[in-house]
Enzyme design. Sequence first.
Site, short mmCIF file in Angstrom:
data_model
loop_
_atom_site.label_atom_id
_atom_site.label_comp_id
_atom_site.label_asym_id
_atom_site.label_seq_id
_atom_site.Cartn_x
_atom_site.Cartn_y
_atom_site.Cartn_z
CD GLU A 186 -3.11 0.76 0.35
OE1 GLU A 186 -2.56 1.54 -0.46
OE2 GLU A 186 -4.32 0.84 0.61
CG ASP A 187 -1.07 4.76 -1.42
OD1 ASP A 187 -1.76 4.04 -0.68
OD2 ASP A 187 -1.58 5.61 -2.17
CG ASP B 120 -6.36 8.53 6.19
OD1 ASP B 120 -6.11 8.94 7.33
OD2 ASP B 120 -7.09 9.16 5.41
CB THR B 121 -9.71 5.39 8.16
OG1 THR B 121 -9.90 4.63 6.96
CG2 THR B 121 -10.04 6.85 7.91
CB THR C 66 -8.20 0.77 2.08
OG1 THR C 66 -8.94 1.98 1.91
CG2 THR C 66 -7.91 0.16 0.72
NE ARG D 33 -2.52 8.67 -9.47
CZ ARG D 33 -3.16 8.18 -8.40
NH1 ARG D 33 -2.47 7.73 -7.39
NH2 ARG D 33 -4.48 8.17 -8.36
P1 IMP Z 1 -7.91 4.37 4.42
O1 IMP Z 1 -8.90 3.33 3.99
O2 IMP Z 1 -8.57 5.51 5.13
O3 IMP Z 1 -6.76 3.79 5.22
O4 IMP Z 1 -7.40 5.05 3.14
C1 IMP Z 1 -6.41 4.55 2.40
C2 IMP Z 1 -6.36 5.21 1.03
O5 IMP Z 1 -6.74 6.61 1.05
C3 IMP Z 1 -4.93 5.20 0.59
O6 IMP Z 1 -4.61 3.99 -0.04
C4 IMP Z 1 -4.88 6.39 -0.35
O7 IMP Z 1 -5.27 6.01 -1.62
C5 IMP Z 1 -5.87 7.37 0.23
N1 IMP Z 1 -5.20 8.40 1.06
C6 IMP Z 1 -5.29 8.58 2.39
N2 IMP Z 1 -4.54 9.61 2.82
C7 IMP Z 1 -3.93 10.10 1.71
C8 IMP Z 1 -3.00 11.18 1.49
O8 IMP Z 1 -2.57 11.91 2.39
N3 IMP Z 1 -2.61 11.38 0.19
C9 IMP Z 1 -3.05 10.62 -0.82
N4 IMP Z 1 -3.89 9.58 -0.67
C10 IMP Z 1 -4.34 9.33 0.59
MG MG Z 2 -3.69 3.25 -1.57
#
Ligand code: IMP
Ligand code: MG
Length: 175
Positions: free
Chosen positions: A97-98, A101-102, A105, A163
Amino acid sequence: MQNPKVLISESDISTRVDELAAQISKDYANKGELVLIGVLKGSFIFLADLSRRLSIPRHIEFIAVSSYEHGSIRSGAVRLVMDVRRSIEGKHVLVVEDIVDTGHTLLYLIDMLKSRNPASVKTCTLLHKAHRTEVDVEIDYLGFNIADEWVVGYGLDYDEKDRTLPYIGVIEPEE
Ligand code: IMP
Ligand code: MG
């Protein structure tokens, strides 16, 4: 528009990717082929660099999910947009993963992949916004912890912009 401010430089990313690749190569030595699953689109540059530095047999797959609709505004539930092309049954899998955040995903992906009877599922993410993480999700390999800021570059975007920046940058709030 000015360029995003440098948060993690190109050379710091490169050093850390070297370290992660060395650790992963060591942990998976003599375990057969490792299936690396890159989560599109954000992980494509990280996966390209990481996979080329491994010293173990590996197979590349991609998966695509959708959780954010426009920029940083969240669309709701995680949705599978594209699946892997090959069965992962009996295989060691590393989700790449890049950013976490929460955590929704990654949790969704781990649960989905585990239901397919792989030998193991582990996770590798370049970035983690630890303070924003809402669910209990295991990160086995982590590049950097970052604060609660929107970052771009090295695969990450803001509304598809920035990107391909070579570094991780922070967008300055608009005046
Ligand atoms: P999560 O499900 O909230 O953990 O979100 C994960 C996805 O949100 C990452 O794989 C990113 O694609 C996107 N994301 C969350 N924060 C950022 C950020 O600061 N920059 C770019 N993409 C983000
Ligand atoms: Mg991602």
